[in-house]
Design a protein around this motif. Structure first.
Motif, PDB file in Angstrom:
ATOM      1  N   ARG A  49      41.292  -9.629  22.636  1.00 38.39           N
ATOM      2  CA  ARG A  49      40.314 -10.037  21.607  1.00 38.39           C
ATOM      3  C   ARG A  49      39.590  -8.841  20.981  1.00 38.39           C
ATOM      4  O   ARG A  49      38.737  -9.020  20.122  1.00 38.39           O
ATOM      5  CB  ARG A  49      39.295 -11.014  22.206  1.00 38.39           C
ATOM      6  CG  ARG A  49      38.537 -11.788  21.123  1.00 38.39           C
ATOM      7  CD  ARG A  49      37.940 -13.069  21.627  1.00 38.39           C
ATOM      8  NE  ARG A  49      36.981 -12.885  22.704  1.00 38.39           N
ATOM      9  CZ  ARG A  49      36.230 -13.890  23.179  1.00 38.39           C
ATOM     10  NH1 ARG A  49      36.365 -15.104  22.674  1.00 38.39           N
ATOM     11  NH2 ARG A  49      35.381 -13.664  24.169  1.00 38.39           N
ATOM     12  N   LYS A  50      39.937  -7.628  21.389  1.00 43.77           N
ATOM     13  CA  LYS A  50      39.314  -6.433  20.816  1.00 43.77           C
ATOM     14  C   LYS A  50      40.381  -5.545  20.170  1.00 43.77           C
ATOM     15  O   LYS A  50      40.516  -4.366  20.473  1.00 43.77           O
ATOM     16  CB  LYS A  50      38.546  -5.667  21.908  1.00 43.77           C
ATOM     17  CG  LYS A  50      37.214  -6.328  22.256  1.00 43.77           C
ATOM     18  CD  LYS A  50      36.222  -6.167  21.116  1.00 43.77           C
ATOM     19  CE  LYS A  50      34.898  -6.880  21.377  1.00 43.77           C
ATOM     20  NZ  LYS A  50      34.991  -8.328  21.178  1.00 43.77           N
ATOM     21  N   ASP A 100      35.733  -9.059  27.387  1.00 44.61           N
ATOM     22  CA  ASP A 100      37.098  -8.971  26.863  1.00 44.61           C
ATOM     23  C   ASP A 100      37.862  -7.818  27.499  1.00 44.61           C
ATOM     24  O   ASP A 100      39.065  -7.908  27.767  1.00 44.61           O
ATOM     25  CB  ASP A 100      37.082  -8.795  25.347  1.00 44.61           C
ATOM     26  CG  ASP A 100      36.517 -10.005  24.620  1.00 44.61           C
ATOM     27  OD1 ASP A 100      36.694 -11.123  25.133  1.00 44.61           O
ATOM     28  OD2 ASP A 100      35.891  -9.826  23.561  1.00 44.61           O
ATOM     29  N   LEU A 115      38.408 -12.686  26.843  1.00 43.28           N
ATOM     30  CA  LEU A 115      39.826 -12.998  26.708  1.00 43.28           C
ATOM     31  C   LEU A 115      40.631 -11.716  26.537  1.00 43.28           C
ATOM     32  O   LEU A 115      40.170 -10.771  25.874  1.00 43.28           O
ATOM     33  CB  LEU A 115      40.081 -13.882  25.483  1.00 43.28           C
ATOM     34  CG  LEU A 115      39.599 -15.331  25.519  1.00 43.28           C
ATOM     35  CD1 LEU A 115      39.676 -15.931  24.113  1.00 43.28           C
ATOM     36  CD2 LEU A 115      40.446 -16.145  26.483  1.00 43.28           C
TER      37      LEU A 115
END
Length: 386
Positions: free
Chosen positions: A245-246, A18, A242
């Motif tokens: 996403r964090k 990510d 992606l």
């Protein structure tokens, strides 16, 4: 058995799938803004084994090579071998970037910074607390430093056998007056021939203990290291990644709420980014001024409108004055219109690299001179409290 008050946050390294995506998205933003500060950028990436997809909407006069930017980022992270299942030289890249919708731009392109509207609707949260020097929660601060130190040691060759993909998780025990580290979990990808016990000992000695000591905290914490055993297959070879996403890693480790919007790959007209930076700026200056020990600020915006739709605060019962007074101070001291935020923080012509924010959090960064981390409103706030 005595009940303990525990709280946990996690972080991931620059080699996490990510985070690879976040860094490429922000590196593209950096390159575009450098040539054309008035660009509109919403760039997102997807990675898996030996494959990168770059998508989104970019309207700019800049002429940049998106593919080369991506390969340079991947190389810098350390994915330089086919053995890792993701190699900057051979990764297949598909570029699907298109122009931004004019329906969005019409609300943002105004004649003055005072009139500039938000690039989208949304809610943003900012947070600060006085439990660490940087006004950040301890758990996320320690978690970030663990993977940052381990990554630096990997790149310098001192943590031999380590690969780019790493995770950390830190649990803080708040039961007593002075917080303690309850446990540290680290997962560090490694070469096939690594002696796992010796590797664990080096991570504890070179990473975990020094980081705990740097925060003035205990080293008798519980250790979990690569709990499943081997961690050879990592990065995009082991998991897809992606952009965005964090979100909790990027912010406060779960100590505060999150509006849901990602930061990376977005130019500052998107209030997901600039509004979140402003909310942090407000919260940090207020806590530093002694208004509360903990403070969460929520801002909300409507697309095309400059003024926030609402401002809300939470002090978690730590306020030293009324919440109405705090809101009065916010309205008097801070201008939350997107055009003003962008201008005050110089977000179109930044003194920092957005790419560097994509790792180890957007807040509480002593290694970067970030405008929203400045405590330049503290004295003004203190005068209003008298």
């Amino acid at each position: 058995m005595e009940e303990r008050i525990l709280f946990t946050s996690e972080s991931v390294s620059e080699g996490h799938p990510d985070k690879i995506c976040d860094q490429i998205s922000d590196a593209i933003l950096d390159a575009v803004l450098k040539e054309d500060p008035n660009s509109f950028v919403a760039c997102e990436c997807f990675v898996t084994t030996d494959f990168l997809l770059i998508g989104g909407e970019i309207t700019t006069k800049a002429k940049v090579n998106y593919e080369q930017i991506a390969r340079d980022v991947i190389k810098d992270i350390g994915y330089t071998s086919d053995e890792l299942g993701f190699n900057y030289k051979t990764v297949k890249i598909l570029n699907l970037i298109k122009e931004q919708s004019p329906n969005i731009r019409q609300g943002v392109e105004k004649s003055s910074k005072e009139e500039q509207g938000a690039g989208d609707q949304g809610i943003m949260f900012g947070y600060a607390c006085n439990e660490s020097e940087g006004y950040m929660p301890l758990a996320i601060g320690i978690a970030h430093k663990l993977v940052r130190v381990a990554t630096n040691l990997r790149k310098s060759g001192e943590l031999k056998g380590a690969r780019p993909d790493m995770k950390s998780q830190v649990t803080i025990d708040y039961t007593d007056a002075k917080p303690r580290i309850h446990s540290i979990l680290m997962s560090v990808s490694h070469d096939e021939d690594v002696d796992l016990e010796e590797f664990k000992e080096r991570v504890i000695r070179l990473v975990m203990n020094p980081v705990a000591i740097s925060f003035g905290l205990n080293t008798d914490f519980k250790v979990l290291f690569n709990p499943t055993g081997k961690f050879v297959i990592g990065g995009p070879y082991g998991d897809t990644g992606l952009t965005g996403r964090k979100l909790i890693v990027d912010t406060y480790g779960g100590s505060a709420r999150h509006g849901g919007g990602a930061f990376s790959g977005k130019d500052p007209s998107k209030v997901d980014r600039s509004g979140a930076y402003m909310a942090r700026y407000i919260a940090k200056n207020l806590v530093a001024a002694g208004v509360a020990n903990k403070l969460e600020v929520q801002l909300s915006y409507a697309i095309g409108k400059p003024e926030p739709q609402s401002i809300n605060i939470s002090t978690f019962n730590t306020a030293k004055c009324s919440e109405n007074k705090i809101l009065e101070i916010i309205n008097e001291v801070f201008d939350c219109r997107p055009g003003i935020i962008i201008d005050n923080f110089k977000l179109k012509t930044p003194t920092f690299e957005y790419k560097k924010l994509a790792n180890y959090g957007h807040f509480g960064r002593p290694d970067l001179d970030l405008p929203w981390e400045k405590l330049d409103k503290v004295e003004e706030i203190k005068k209003l409290l008298k």
